[in-house]
Design a protein around this motif. Structure first.
Motif, PDB file in Angstrom:
ATOM      1  N   GLN A  39       0.846  -1.185   0.000  1.00 27.30           N
ATOM      2  CA  GLN A  39       0.000   0.000   0.000  1.00 27.30           C
ATOM      3  C   GLN A  39       0.880   1.232   0.000  1.00 27.30           C
ATOM      4  O   GLN A  39       1.677   1.431   0.933  1.00 27.30           O
ATOM      5  CB  GLN A  39      -0.954   0.013   1.192  1.00 27.30           C
ATOM      6  CG  GLN A  39      -1.974   1.139   1.122  1.00 27.30           C
ATOM      7  CD  GLN A  39      -3.095   0.961   2.129  1.00 27.30           C
ATOM      8  OE1 GLN A  39      -2.954   0.273   3.130  1.00 27.30           O
ATOM      9  NE2 GLN A  39      -4.234   1.573   1.851  1.00 27.30           N
ATOM     10  N   GLN A  43      -3.113   5.417  -1.771  1.00 31.05           N
ATOM     11  CA  GLN A  43      -3.576   4.409  -2.709  1.00 31.05           C
ATOM     12  C   GLN A  43      -4.188   3.217  -1.976  1.00 31.05           C
ATOM     13  O   GLN A  43      -3.948   3.017  -0.785  1.00 31.05           O
ATOM     14  CB  GLN A  43      -2.424   3.939  -3.596  1.00 31.05           C
ATOM     15  CG  GLN A  43      -1.844   5.031  -4.484  1.00 31.05           C
ATOM     16  CD  GLN A  43      -0.832   4.498  -5.475  1.00 31.05           C
ATOM     17  OE1 GLN A  43      -0.799   3.303  -5.789  1.00 31.05           O
ATOM     18  NE2 GLN A  43       0.005   5.379  -5.982  1.00 31.05           N
ATOM     19  N   GLU A  44      -4.969   2.437  -2.703  1.00 27.78           N
ATOM     20  CA  GLU A  44      -5.558   1.244  -2.119  1.00 27.78           C
ATOM     21  C   GLU A  44      -4.503   0.141  -2.003  1.00 27.78           C
ATOM     22  O   GLU A  44      -3.513   0.113  -2.723  1.00 27.78           O
ATOM     23  CB  GLU A  44      -6.726   0.755  -2.983  1.00 27.78           C
ATOM     24  CG  GLU A  44      -7.912   1.698  -2.991  1.00 27.78           C
ATOM     25  CD  GLU A  44      -9.117   1.102  -3.698  1.00 27.78           C
ATOM     26  OE1 GLU A  44     -10.161   1.774  -3.726  1.00 27.78           O
ATOM     27  OE2 GLU A  44      -9.005  -0.021  -4.216  1.00 27.78           O
TER      28      GLU A  44
END
Length: 120
Positions: A39, A43-44
Motif C-alpha cells: 500500500q 492508494q488502495e
C-alpha cells in the motif's frame, strides 16, 4: 497467538534489489496460502504476489511480473518476496498475509508491514 513479522525492507536505488521475509507463528502455516500486499500513500492496498500452501502455484500482479518472486519454506514457517529491478513506483508498505481454510471458515492473518522505498 498469531504473529506475522515482516523484515527486509529499506531504502534502495532504482534498479536495485531487496528480499522481504515474513516469519509466521501461531497458526497452521503449512496449510495456509500466503500473499504479499503493498500500500502506497493515498492508494488502495494491492495484491503483489501469492503462493499456495504447497508452493505449487504462484500468482503476481502484472506490474511486478518478471521482477518479483514469491517463495516459501514450510519448515521455517516463512514466506519470502525477492524483488529485483525495483522502481520508484514500487515504494510502499509491504505486508504479509496468510489465508487458512478450516472447517468451512476462512481465517485471514496480517503482519504489521515493512517499508520499501525506491529512490535515488
Amino acid at each position: 497467538q498469531v504473529r506475522l513479522v515482516e523484515s527486509g525492507g529499506g531504502l534502495v536505488q532504482p534498479g536495485g534489489s531487496l528480499r522481504l521475509s515474513c516469519a509466521a507463528s501461531g497458526f497452521t502455516f503449512g496449510l495456509s496460502d500466503m500473499n504479499w500486499y503493498r500500500q502506497a500513500p493515498g492508494q488502495e492496498r494491492e495484491l503483489v504476489a501469492g503462493i499456495t500452501w504447497s508452493g505449487s502455484s504462484t500468482n503476481y500482479a502484472d506490474s511486478v511480473k518478471g521482477r518479483f518472486t514469491i517463495s516459501r519454506d514450510n519448515a521455517k514457517n516463512s514466506v519470502y518476496l525477492q524483488m529485483n529491478d525495483l522502481k520508484p513506483e514500487d515504494t510502499a508498505v509491504y505486508s504479509c498475509n496468510g489465508l487458512l481454510l478450516r472447517s468451512g471458515l476462512k481465517y485471514s492473518y496480517w503482519g504489521q508491514g515493512t517499508q520499501v522505498t525506491v529512490s535515488s
